[in-house]
Design an enzyme around this catalytic site. Sequence first.
Site, PDB file in Angstrom:
ATOM      1  N   THR A 116       0.839  -1.201   0.000  1.00 49.76           N
ATOM      2  CA  THR A 116       0.000   0.000   0.000  1.00 49.76           C
ATOM      3  C   THR A 116       0.881   1.260   0.000  1.00 49.76           C
ATOM      4  O   THR A 116       0.391   2.371   0.070  1.00 49.76           O
ATOM      5  CB  THR A 116      -0.937   0.025   1.232  1.00 49.76           C
ATOM      6  N   GLY A 117       2.181   1.074  -0.092  1.00 48.41           N
ATOM      7  CA  GLY A 117       3.099   2.216  -0.022  1.00 48.41           C
ATOM      8  C   GLY A 117       3.252   2.944  -1.348  1.00 48.41           C
ATOM      9  O   GLY A 117       2.807   2.487  -2.407  1.00 48.41           O
ATOM     10  N   ASP A 118       3.942   4.059  -1.235  1.00 46.47           N
ATOM     11  CA  ASP A 118       4.153   4.962  -2.354  1.00 46.47           C
ATOM     12  C   ASP A 118       4.989   4.319  -3.473  1.00 46.47           C
ATOM     13  O   ASP A 118       4.686   4.458  -4.656  1.00 46.47           O
ATOM     14  CB  ASP A 118       4.905   6.167  -1.753  1.00 46.47           C
ATOM     15  N   LEU A 119       6.035   3.622  -3.072  1.00 43.03           N
ATOM     16  CA  LEU A 119       6.938   3.026  -4.059  1.00 43.03           C
ATOM     17  C   LEU A 119       6.214   1.986  -4.919  1.00 43.03           C
ATOM     18  O   LEU A 119       6.411   1.912  -6.125  1.00 43.03           O
ATOM     19  CB  LEU A 119       8.121   2.366  -3.331  1.00 43.03           C
ATOM     20  N   HIS A 129      23.476   5.396  -5.226  1.00 42.84           N
ATOM     21  CA  HIS A 129      23.470   5.696  -6.660  1.00 42.84           C
ATOM     22  C   HIS A 129      24.799   6.293  -7.151  1.00 42.84           C
ATOM     23  O   HIS A 129      25.378   5.835  -8.127  1.00 42.84           O
ATOM     24  CB  HIS A 129      22.337   6.659  -7.014  1.00 42.84           C
ATOM     25  N   ARG A 154      -1.253  -4.338   5.772  1.00 41.34           N
ATOM     26  CA  ARG A 154      -1.771  -4.480   7.134  1.00 41.34           C
ATOM     27  C   ARG A 154      -3.279  -4.272   7.222  1.00 41.34           C
ATOM     28  O   ARG A 154      -3.948  -4.756   8.104  1.00 41.34           O
ATOM     29  CB  ARG A 154      -1.079  -3.453   8.038  1.00 41.34           C
TER      30      ARG A 154
END
Length: 486
Positions: A14-17, A237, A46
């Site tokens: 459910t996260g942004d990524l 990076h 969750r």
Amino acid sequence: MIVEKHMLVLFGSTGDLTRRKILPALYSLFEKGTLTRQCPIVCFGRQELTTEEFVKGLDLEKYLKKYDQEILLRFFRQLQYVRLDLRNFDSATLKQQLHRIATAYQAGANKLFYLALPPGVFGQAVNVIQQFVDDDGWYRVVFEKPFGQDRQSAQKLNDEIRKVLDEEQIYRVDHYLGKELVQNIFTLRFHNEIFKWVWHKDAIDHVQIIASESLGVEDRAGYYDKSGAVRDMVQNHLLQLLSLVAMEPPSGYDEQSIRDATGKVMQKLRPVKKDDVVLGQYEGYVDAKGVDPHSTTETFAAFRVFIDSPRWQGVPFYLKTGKKLNERYADIKVVFKHDRELCRQGDCDQPNVIVIRIQPDDGIGIAFNVRSPENESITESVLMDFCHHCYFGPNTPEAYESILVNVMQGEATVFPRWDWIDASWTFIDQFLVVAEQPLLYTKGSTGPVESNELLIQDGRNWLHGEMSPESSKLKRSVLRPLSVLR
Ligand code: BG6
């Protein structure tokens, strides 16, 4: 290309990524046919949701550059939401749930676990994964960055996950390594005779590696304020780009040899001195939502570093990254030595430069001097330019697609191995000890003026000076595909 059937299990769905990068990449792979119907995607979260509610809440259309409605609906049917509390789950029920899904999609036993989670809960997620290690088939586990906050925490994390996983099953993501032009650094260096022989201190004056961002911290302040530009961008990076530019020719083109060679670059990095580092913070950063009003977190870092190896003795590498700068771009400029004294009528030759443009406008340019038709006594620097999308078309995969396909194929070259991570954190820990407090810089600028001064002191007018291919002196021409040359 089709990948082997498997089940992809996504933690942190459910996260942004997940929404911004992972699911769009998976959609694209599904659209291309790389992912088949036999590759279901289990989304752990969750919240108490049905799959329909989960899919609706994703609002995925917003994050897709383009999509076909009918294919998107089929893609949604690949998703299965499963409620999971990492600290309190029933192993038997969970196993049953995944087994049922695998059977329904005829996915077989192969499993790819993707941890799009904060590192603080990696250990708990590995406990869940442990329930499946005795299943048949392969299983691979992908860890999103950051891998630790410093060397000590990275080591602790690694020890924890190694109790359950072998190094070969661990894929630590650095999405920069999935970018097309980053993957091309190796090709440029080792598949072209003309570059192989000049890639060393006798020919190269210095190297610039820049990842400039125009956005600020946006809604990630909670994470970013504890991290800062050095941990967020440099440790991973930028140091990876440095490793690819500076590595010795590997003993073979296999995964182990290439990772051995990049790992050695990290071990040869000379610790930085205080005067070689400038940190910055953009004005107004502390007013952003979620940022500590007294925060001294850096949103900008520029520094000079040397590599203690015979190939690079005395060659400075300049690295810079920052948020809220004037432009969004990432590139590498390999600037060759030139005779600064050889000036005719006050007009000096420009150095040859190889520019690897990672984004935007991905491509490679080579600056060289030609005779000016207007004034034969002076030379002009022109850029011979290879534009990647003009040649190969705009459909080259996004970084996350490439990363995912690599894991699905069990190809680990583009994932940093533990020895690389370990050495990079050792370098960063020392770096953060010597660096002084960040200096304020104006939003939309190129960073604190001191960062330019630091490097001009060197007699190398980097970034905005004479050597910059963006400078007006450098005219751009186009490199045509070989096929049109007679
Ligand atoms: C991420 C960082 O790893 O890379 C972000 O956490 C940053 O802060 C991003 O914005 C930059 O990636 P890209 O692909 O947009 O250059």
